[in-house]
Design a protein around this motif. Structure first.
Motif, PDB file in Angstrom:
ATOM      1  N   HIS A   1     -13.294   4.513  -9.190  1.00  0.00           N
ATOM      2  CA  HIS A   1     -13.353   5.539  -8.069  1.00  0.00           C
ATOM      3  C   HIS A   1     -12.549   4.954  -6.782  1.00  0.00           C
ATOM      4  O   HIS A   1     -11.817   3.861  -6.767  1.00  0.00           O
ATOM      5  N   LEU A   2     -11.966   5.970  -6.030  1.00  0.00           N
ATOM      6  CA  LEU A   2     -11.072   5.578  -4.751  1.00  0.00           C
ATOM      7  C   LEU A   2     -11.642   4.633  -3.893  1.00  0.00           C
ATOM      8  O   LEU A   2     -12.903   4.679  -3.758  1.00  0.00           O
ATOM      9  N   PRO A   3     -10.912   3.843  -2.986  1.00  0.00           N
ATOM     10  CA  PRO A   3      -9.576   3.770  -3.027  1.00  0.00           C
ATOM     11  C   PRO A   3      -9.257   2.918  -4.247  1.00  0.00           C
ATOM     12  O   PRO A   3      -9.992   2.122  -4.809  1.00  0.00           O
ATOM     13  N   TRP A   4      -8.055   3.271  -4.622  1.00  0.00           N
ATOM     14  CA  TRP A   4      -7.254   2.483  -5.909  1.00  0.00           C
ATOM     15  C   TRP A   4      -6.729   1.350  -5.549  1.00  0.00           C
ATOM     16  O   TRP A   4      -5.756   0.980  -5.793  1.00  0.00           O
ATOM     17  N   ASN A   5      -7.657   0.382  -4.944  1.00  0.00           N
ATOM     18  CA  ASN A   5      -7.163  -0.923  -4.652  1.00  0.00           C
ATOM     19  C   ASN A   5      -7.595  -2.062  -5.657  1.00  0.00           C
ATOM     20  O   ASN A   5      -8.665  -2.522  -6.030  1.00  0.00           O
ATOM     21  N   VAL A   6      -6.777  -2.452  -6.519  1.00  0.00           N
ATOM     22  CA  VAL A   6      -6.812  -3.491  -7.480  1.00  0.00           C
ATOM     23  C   VAL A   6      -5.864  -4.523  -7.373  1.00  0.00           C
ATOM     24  O   VAL A   6      -4.843  -4.424  -6.963  1.00  0.00           O
ATOM     25  N   PRO A   7      -6.067  -5.778  -7.919  1.00  0.00           N
ATOM     26  CA  PRO A   7      -5.111  -6.899  -7.949  1.00  0.00           C
ATOM     27  C   PRO A   7      -4.026  -6.209  -8.564  1.00  0.00           C
ATOM     28  O   PRO A   7      -3.814  -5.583  -9.507  1.00  0.00           O
ATOM     29  N   GLN A   8      -2.881  -6.790  -8.101  1.00  0.00           N
ATOM     30  CA  GLN A   8      -1.410  -6.642  -8.589  1.00  0.00           C
ATOM     31  C   GLN A   8      -1.170  -6.605  -9.908  1.00  0.00           C
ATOM     32  O   GLN A   8      -0.393  -5.745 -10.705  1.00  0.00           O
ATOM     33  N   GLU A   9      -1.873  -7.662 -10.659  1.00  0.00           N
ATOM     34  CA  GLU A   9      -1.689  -7.563 -12.145  1.00  0.00           C
ATOM     35  C   GLU A   9      -1.947  -6.309 -12.842  1.00  0.00           C
ATOM     36  O   GLU A   9      -1.086  -6.150 -13.943  1.00  0.00           O
ATOM     37  N   PHE A  10      -2.788  -5.524 -12.523  1.00  0.00           N
ATOM     38  CA  PHE A  10      -2.824  -4.515 -12.901  1.00  0.00           C
ATOM     39  C   PHE A  10      -2.050  -3.457 -12.843  1.00  0.00           C
ATOM     40  O   PHE A  10      -1.614  -2.241 -13.765  1.00  0.00           O
TER      41      PHE A  10
ATOM     42  N   GLU B   1       0.982  -1.313   0.137  1.00  0.00           N
ATOM     43  CA  GLU B   1      -0.051   0.041   0.004  1.00  0.00           C
ATOM     44  C   GLU B   1       1.019   1.257   0.042  1.00  0.00           C
ATOM     45  O   GLU B   1       1.871   1.237   0.475  1.00  0.00           O
ATOM     46  N   GLU B   2       0.255   2.140  -0.832  1.00  0.00           N
ATOM     47  CA  GLU B   2       1.266   3.634  -0.571  1.00  0.00           C
ATOM     48  C   GLU B   2       0.288   4.614  -0.317  1.00  0.00           C
ATOM     49  O   GLU B   2      -0.914   4.851  -1.249  1.00  0.00           O
ATOM     50  N   LYS B   3       0.420   4.658   0.852  1.00  0.00           N
ATOM     51  CA  LYS B   3      -0.914   5.700   1.479  1.00  0.00           C
ATOM     52  C   LYS B   3      -0.280   7.208   2.056  1.00  0.00           C
ATOM     53  O   LYS B   3       0.299   7.012   3.096  1.00  0.00           O
ATOM     54  N   PRO B   4      -0.437   8.144   1.183  1.00  0.00           N
ATOM     55  CA  PRO B   4      -0.064   9.426   1.643  1.00  0.00           C
ATOM     56  C   PRO B   4      -0.835   9.704   2.835  1.00  0.00           C
ATOM     57  O   PRO B   4      -1.744   9.284   3.289  1.00  0.00           O
ATOM     58  N   ALA B   5       0.007  10.387   3.666  1.00  0.00           N
ATOM     59  CA  ALA B   5      -1.003  10.659   5.095  1.00  0.00           C
ATOM     60  C   ALA B   5      -2.241  11.064   4.980  1.00  0.00           C
ATOM     61  O   ALA B   5      -2.325  12.190   4.175  1.00  0.00           O
TER      62      ALA B   5
ATOM     63  N   HIS C   1       3.123  12.213  -7.562  1.00  0.00           N
ATOM     64  CA  HIS C   1       2.320  12.313  -8.729  1.00  0.00           C
ATOM     65  C   HIS C   1       2.530  11.024  -9.492  1.00  0.00           C
ATOM     66  O   HIS C   1       1.171  10.410 -10.278  1.00  0.00           O
ATOM     67  N   ARG C   2       3.610  10.591  -9.917  1.00  0.00           N
ATOM     68  CA  ARG C   2       3.601   9.126 -10.764  1.00  0.00           C
ATOM     69  C   ARG C   2       2.847   7.784 -10.160  1.00  0.00           C
ATOM     70  O   ARG C   2       2.372   7.340 -10.817  1.00  0.00           O
ATOM     71  N   GLN C   3       3.135   7.980  -8.866  1.00  0.00           N
ATOM     72  CA  GLN C   3       2.586   6.688  -8.092  1.00  0.00           C
ATOM     73  C   GLN C   3       0.948   6.892  -8.217  1.00  0.00           C
ATOM     74  O   GLN C   3       0.162   5.821  -8.571  1.00  0.00           O
ATOM     75  N   ALA C   4       0.607   8.009  -8.096  1.00  0.00           N
ATOM     76  CA  ALA C   4      -0.893   8.401  -8.117  1.00  0.00           C
ATOM     77  C   ALA C   4      -1.578   8.060  -9.640  1.00  0.00           C
ATOM     78  O   ALA C   4      -2.458   7.393  -9.835  1.00  0.00           O
ATOM     79  N   ASN C   5      -0.867   8.464 -10.500  1.00  0.00           N
ATOM     80  CA  ASN C   5      -1.135   8.384 -11.809  1.00  0.00           C
ATOM     81  C   ASN C   5      -1.232   6.946 -12.336  1.00  0.00           C
ATOM     82  O   ASN C   5      -2.176   6.386 -12.862  1.00  0.00           O
ATOM     83  N   ARG C   6      -0.324   6.040 -11.914  1.00  0.00           N
ATOM     84  CA  ARG C   6      -0.136   4.858 -12.192  1.00  0.00           C
ATOM     85  C   ARG C   6      -1.420   4.134 -11.455  1.00  0.00           C
ATOM     86  O   ARG C   6      -1.902   3.229 -11.973  1.00  0.00           O
ATOM     87  N   ALA C   7      -1.667   4.536 -10.241  1.00  0.00           N
ATOM     88  CA  ALA C   7      -2.622   3.764  -9.540  1.00  0.00           C
ATOM     89  C   ALA C   7      -4.070   3.842 -10.108  1.00  0.00           C
ATOM     90  O   ALA C   7      -4.729   2.983 -10.332  1.00  0.00           O
ATOM     91  N   TYR C   8      -4.451   5.192 -10.671  1.00  0.00           N
ATOM     92  CA  TYR C   8      -5.591   5.287 -11.349  1.00  0.00           C
ATOM     93  C   TYR C   8      -5.552   4.585 -12.546  1.00  0.00           C
ATOM     94  O   TYR C   8      -6.477   3.993 -13.085  1.00  0.00           O
TER      95      TYR C   8
ATOM     96  N   GLY D   1     -13.895  15.194   4.431  1.00  0.00           N
ATOM     97  CA  GLY D   1     -14.702  14.659   3.330  1.00  0.00           C
ATOM     98  C   GLY D   1     -14.203  14.043   2.104  1.00  0.00           C
ATOM     99  O   GLY D   1     -12.657  13.927   2.185  1.00  0.00           O
ATOM    100  N   GLY D   2     -14.886  13.042   1.377  1.00  0.00           N
ATOM    101  CA  GLY D   2     -14.322  12.495   0.572  1.00  0.00           C
ATOM    102  C   GLY D   2     -13.738  11.160   0.780  1.00  0.00           C
ATOM    103  O   GLY D   2     -13.818  10.696   1.900  1.00  0.00           O
ATOM    104  N   SER D   3     -13.487  10.449  -0.356  1.00  0.00           N
ATOM    105  CA  SER D   3     -12.976   9.106  -0.011  1.00  0.00           C
ATOM    106  C   SER D   3     -11.508   9.130   0.237  1.00  0.00           C
ATOM    107  O   SER D   3     -10.675  10.160  -0.005  1.00  0.00           O
ATOM    108  N   PRO D   4     -10.958   8.232   1.024  1.00  0.00           N
ATOM    109  CA  PRO D   4      -9.518   8.346   1.353  1.00  0.00           C
ATOM    110  C   PRO D   4      -8.684   8.138   0.017  1.00  0.00           C
ATOM    111  O   PRO D   4      -8.945   7.662  -0.840  1.00  0.00           O
ATOM    112  N   PHE D   5      -7.558   9.094   0.004  1.00  0.00           N
ATOM    113  CA  PHE D   5      -6.880   9.129  -0.978  1.00  0.00           C
ATOM    114  C   PHE D   5      -5.740   8.273  -0.923  1.00  0.00           C
ATOM    115  O   PHE D   5      -4.468   8.507  -0.318  1.00  0.00           O
ATOM    116  N   SER D   6      -6.105   6.889  -1.277  1.00  0.00           N
ATOM    117  CA  SER D   6      -5.003   5.847  -1.101  1.00  0.00           C
ATOM    118  C   SER D   6      -5.323   4.906  -2.022  1.00  0.00           C
ATOM    119  O   SER D   6      -6.106   4.851  -2.998  1.00  0.00           O
ATOM    120  N   TRP D   7      -3.953   3.997  -2.239  1.00  0.00           N
ATOM    121  CA  TRP D   7      -4.032   3.103  -3.192  1.00  0.00           C
ATOM    122  C   TRP D   7      -3.133   1.919  -2.779  1.00  0.00           C
ATOM    123  O   TRP D   7      -2.204   1.901  -1.910  1.00  0.00           O
TER     124      TRP D   7
END
Ligand SMILES: [Ca+2]
Ligand SMILES: [Ca+2]
Length: 502
Positions: free
Chosen positions: A233-242, A174-178, A288-295, A185-191
């Motif tokens: 939609h957040l959180p950006w949790n999907v299987p490793q293969e993606f 997991e890469e979770k910025p603080a 930014h790159r991690q977030a772009n990749r997770a999306y 409000g809003g969904s956790p910004f995490s992936w």
């Protein structure tokens, strides 16, 4: 005489072609003649899809294949509102927020006096001979003690409703910025990468369910099937293969201008916007790159799931008589305008992915630049399926545009965020008015010269006429906010009674 026969022959061809184009608009729908409808919503998807061209790094073979063989891409499709609840409420009731008072995620259309008696799109089909069924998020979810599980997710609108289920498996990494800055409000910004298997995850299960429906019949009726995909939609949790599809070292993050917000000001010259907390987290942690990749990983996951559905439809008895509309409920910023998320009135928030296949009407592998709005889907589907128009619809049928994608189509369209803030685009200019948020502050962008909307032209007198023209499309009526559900979604819903509409 020969000439005369030729003209009669030509006339017969023309009349024949007109009849075939309007056949669906006059016949009673039946399973053998009329269209079925497959209505696919993808939560928080922007144009980062291969065939949509928003990000050349996106790996989406199934979307691309569907577009190549079956779909027209509407390049200029916009949402009625830039957040889940009100955009879905508007497109499903066919009415803009300014006419229903449903402006925010906490407002259930069922609690809104101006919306709760409107026949929603699936109900309209269900009440006129269609078999309606759904799985996944179509309506926004609200806490509701009066429905099974205490959740109102629009199950009442369908004859058959299957709750979306699935398991992501354990988190692998997991890469979770603080998250401290995100409590407002809003969904956790995490992936995170999760163990899967993919076959057990929610969207995959939803698509398998939908794929299986093509093997049944529906009591001899045409069907209206709504399928809701929950990623990206957040959180950006999907299987490793993606995640593995994208090398972190090679990802190019979306470009942004650090001073981009400085020219969006109140009348006293003070800036209206500042960088969002999510942006500051990603920027401060160099992620930014991690977030772009997770999306992107989530987009590829959604694409993979949809592939199951596309394959099944293609091989089924319904391949040639099913209208497919695939849409995202609003856009999503990934650092543009120093913003991660939706809720803006800029192009990145307002523009949505939109693919459509109307067998026998839309030429595949084509693109259309006519401006449309998701709120137009309701009257368009009625038009295409030969159902009577609904006089409560605010939108406009674009069925003609589907037949002739290069026709003149000059209808500027509206996107609203919260009370009295509006943006209008005609496909070239975007005009925005913050009547609620900032006492009438304005923006104007010219996409011919500035597609990323960096230069706010609103104060330039040269554009006075453009602004005056687009201002005509800003609503003058603003229905007051409808009652708000104190529980954003599901928490403690068992203890809540929905207030009776007055
Ligand atoms: Ca959404
Ligand atoms: Ca700017």
């Amino acid at each position: 005489m020969k000439d005369c026969r030729f003209y009669i022959f030509l006339w017969l061809i023309l009349v024949g072609s007109q009849l075939s184009l309007t056949r669906a608009a006059t016949d009673e729908p039946t399973n053998s003649q009329g269209y079925n409808v497959l209505f696919i919503a993808i939560d928080d998807l922007n144009d980062w899809v291969g065939c949509l061209g928003g990000n050349p790094q996106a790996i989406t073979p199934n979307f691309d294949r569907f577009a190549k063989h079956h779909a027209m891409i509407m390049n200029k499709a916009y949402c009625p509102s830039t957040v889940c609840g009100p955009t879905r409420s508007a497109l499903l009731t066919g009415k803009h927020a300014t006419n229903t008072g449903v402006y925010g995620n906490r407002q259930n259309l069922k609690d809104a006096p101006k919306a709760n008696e409107l026949e929603t799109l699936p109900e309209y089909f269900g009440n006129r001979g269609y078999y309606t069924l759904s799985r996944g998020k179509i309506f926004h979810k609200h806490g509701d003690p009066n429905s099974p599980g205490g959740v109102d997710e629009g199950q009442w609108a369908f004859q058959e409703f299957v709750k979306a289920r699935g398991s992501n498996g354990a988190t692998l990494w997991e890469e979770k910025p603080a998250l401290a800055g995100l409590k407002s409000g809003g969904s956790p910004f995490s992936w995170a990468a999760v163990k899967g298997p993919t076959e057990k995850t929610k969207d995959y299960s939803t698509c398998v369910w939908a794929a299986n429906q093509f093997e049944r019949d529906f009591d001899g009726k045409p069907f209206f099937m709504a399928v809701g995909i929950s990623k990206p939609h957040l959180p950006w949790n999907v299987p490793q293969e993606f995640f593995d599809l994208y090398s972190l070292n090679e990802i190019e993050a979306a470009p942004f201008q650090r001073n981009d917000l400085d020219d969006i000001v109140r009348k006293d010259g003070k800036p209206i916007f500042k960088p969002t907390s999510r942006f500051l987290l990603a920027d401060g942690n160099d992620m930014h790159r991690q977030a772009n990749r997770a999306y992107l990983a989530c987009v590829s996951y959604a694409d993979h799931c949809l592939g199951v559905l596309f394959d099944s439809l293609e091989k089924s008895q319904y391949a040639d008589n099913t209208i497919v509309m695939i849409w995202g409920d609003h856009g999503w910023h990934l650092s543009e305008k120093l913003h991660y998320g939706k809720t803006g009135l800029w192009e990145e928030s307002a523009r949505v992915p939109f693919l459509v296949n109307v067998p026998g009407v839309t030429p595949p592998n084509t693109q259309c630049d006519g401006v449309i709005n998701l709120i137009d889907m309701y009257p368009t589907l009625l038009d295409l399926c030969g159902l009577p128009p609904n006089s409560n619809n605010d939108g406009r049928s674009f069925a003609q545009l589907l037949e002739n994608p290069s026709m003149e189509w000059n209808f500027p369209t509206l996107t609203t965020y919260q009370f009295k803030n509006h943006s209008v685009t005609d496909g070239r200019y975007r005009y925005t008015w913050y009547g609620g948020r900032a006492d009438g502050a304005e923006e104007l962008y010219d996409h011919d010269t500035d597609p990323l909307e960096h230069l706010n032209l609103a104060s330039n007198p040269k554009y006075k006429e453009v602004i005056a023209r687009l201002q005509q499309h800003v609503p003058t009526h603003h229905e007051p906010n409808s009652p708000s559900n104190p529980h954003n979604a599901l928490k403690n819903s068992k203890n809540q009674k929905r207030p009776k509409p007055k």
